[in-house]
Every structure is written in structure tokens, then in C-alpha cells.
Design an enzyme around this catalytic site. Sequence first.
Site, PDB file in Angstrom:
ATOM      1  N   GLY A  91      60.820 -79.513  54.664  1.00 33.53           N
ATOM      2  CA  GLY A  91      59.499 -80.096  54.439  1.00 33.53           C
ATOM      3  C   GLY A  91      58.358 -79.114  54.605  1.00 33.53           C
ATOM      4  O   GLY A  91      57.203 -79.531  54.787  1.00 33.53           O
ATOM      5  N   HIS A  98      54.482 -71.864  61.337  1.00 35.60           N
ATOM      6  CA  HIS A  98      53.632 -72.667  62.208  1.00 35.60           C
ATOM      7  C   HIS A  98      54.484 -73.633  63.009  1.00 35.60           C
ATOM      8  O   HIS A  98      55.500 -74.131  62.532  1.00 35.60           O
ATOM      9  CB  HIS A  98      52.558 -73.422  61.425  1.00 35.60           C
ATOM     10  N   HIS A 100      54.162 -77.254  64.745  1.00 36.13           N
ATOM     11  CA  HIS A 100      53.363 -78.479  64.878  1.00 36.13           C
ATOM     12  C   HIS A 100      53.458 -78.959  66.324  1.00 36.13           C
ATOM     13  O   HIS A 100      54.570 -79.101  66.859  1.00 36.13           O
ATOM     14  CB  HIS A 100      53.918 -79.594  63.999  1.00 36.13           C
TER      15      HIS A 100
HETATM   16  P1  AMP Z   1      54.322 -77.962  56.791  1.00 35.35           P
HETATM   17  O1  AMP Z   1      54.502 -79.110  55.828  1.00 35.35           O
HETATM   18  O2  AMP Z   1      55.253 -77.962  57.947  1.00 35.35           O
HETATM   19  O3  AMP Z   1      54.297 -76.634  56.050  1.00 35.35           O
HETATM   20  O4  AMP Z   1      52.905 -78.178  57.447  1.00 35.35           O
HETATM   21  C1  AMP Z   1      51.713 -77.726  56.892  1.00 35.35           C
HETATM   22  C2  AMP Z   1      50.619 -78.461  57.560  1.00 35.35           C
HETATM   23  O5  AMP Z   1      49.389 -77.794  57.286  1.00 35.35           O
HETATM   24  C3  AMP Z   1      50.435 -79.902  57.084  1.00 35.35           C
HETATM   25  O6  AMP Z   1      50.566 -80.783  58.191  1.00 35.35           O
HETATM   26  C4  AMP Z   1      49.009 -79.925  56.520  1.00 35.35           C
HETATM   27  O7  AMP Z   1      48.331 -81.124  56.779  1.00 35.35           O
HETATM   28  C5  AMP Z   1      48.380 -78.739  57.219  1.00 35.35           C
HETATM   29  N1  AMP Z   1      47.250 -78.116  56.536  1.00 35.35           N
HETATM   30  C6  AMP Z   1      47.187 -77.744  55.234  1.00 35.35           C
HETATM   31  N2  AMP Z   1      45.999 -77.176  54.976  1.00 35.35           N
HETATM   32  C7  AMP Z   1      45.314 -77.182  56.137  1.00 35.35           C
HETATM   33  C8  AMP Z   1      44.011 -76.737  56.522  1.00 35.35           C
HETATM   34  N3  AMP Z   1      43.173 -76.162  55.652  1.00 35.35           N
HETATM   35  N4  AMP Z   1      43.624 -76.906  57.806  1.00 35.35           N
HETATM   36  C9  AMP Z   1      44.452 -77.488  58.696  1.00 35.35           C
HETATM   37  N5  AMP Z   1      45.690 -77.931  58.401  1.00 35.35           N
HETATM   38  C10 AMP Z   1      46.103 -77.784  57.137  1.00 35.35           C
END
Ligand code: AMP
Length: 112
Positions: A91, A98, A100
Site C-alpha cells: 500500500g 516513512h 506512520h
Molecule cells: P503510504 O501510502 O504508506 O505511502 O503513505 C503515504 C502517506 O503520505 C499517506 O498517508 C498520505 O496521506 C500522506 N501524504 C501524501 N502527501 C502528503 C503531504 N503533502 N503532506 C502530508 N502527508 C502527505
Amino acid sequence: MTIFQKIIDREIPADIVFEDDEVLAFRDVNPQAPTHILVIPKKPIVSVAEAGPADAALLGRLLLVAAEIARQQGLEEGGYRLVTNVGRDGGQSVFHLHVHLLGGRPMGWPPG
Ligand code: AMP
């Protein structure tokens, strides 16, 4: 360049909650829990699958910083979840490593 690199470079804004030389943490723009913070290395590693032995200390720091932020956010007593998504089936949507940090509500298991 990923959107997280633009946040590191201050090209786009973010609600930053922690920063040092190696690590940045900011609130997720689309929160999935009352507290949803992303903890990232400043080094542009795609995912844990792309990390190497030289990154071991940095990977450890991501978890320690996440735990410290959780403490500061008052999540320690109730508990919280740390997640790092890898690739398509994991996902992952942003290809900059990163972690979470999710808290403030009970988490289901297994994840959907
Ligand atoms: P993943 O799906 O594990 O790659 O998580 C990426 C996360 O980044 C998602 O939860 C998004 O909501 C978050 N995200 C995307 N763009 C931004 C942004 N500009 N600022 C903060 N969070 C973001």
C-alpha cells in the site's frame, strides 16, 4: 522527486512536529486516526526494502523518534501503531521511506 523530498526542502508546507539533522516528522495530510504523523529520514531511501546495512542506525532512529513523539502526543498509555508500507501490495504510495504513527483510537487487526 517525491512529495516528501519537497517537504524536506521546504518547497511545500507541512505541519512539522519534529526535526533534526537526520529525521523529519509531520502530520499526515489525510489522517487515518486522531493522531497520524509520518516520520521520515532526510536521506532519500525508497523503503526499508531499499535500505542497507549502513542505514541500520538511521532506521533505528526512526522508531525511537516515533516513540518519543508518541510520548509527547500523550499516546503512550493508550498505545499506538507504527507502520511502514512497502511497494504495491504493502500500500505504499509515496516512495520515500516513512513510518506512520497512528494513535488516539483502537486499531483493528489484521489491517484491511
Ligand atoms: P503510504 O501510502 O504508506 O505511502 O503513505 C503515504 C502517506 O503520505 C499517506 O498517508 C498520505 O496521506 C500522506 N501524504 C501524501 N502527501 C502528503 C503531504 N503533502 N503532506 C502530508 N502527508 C502527505
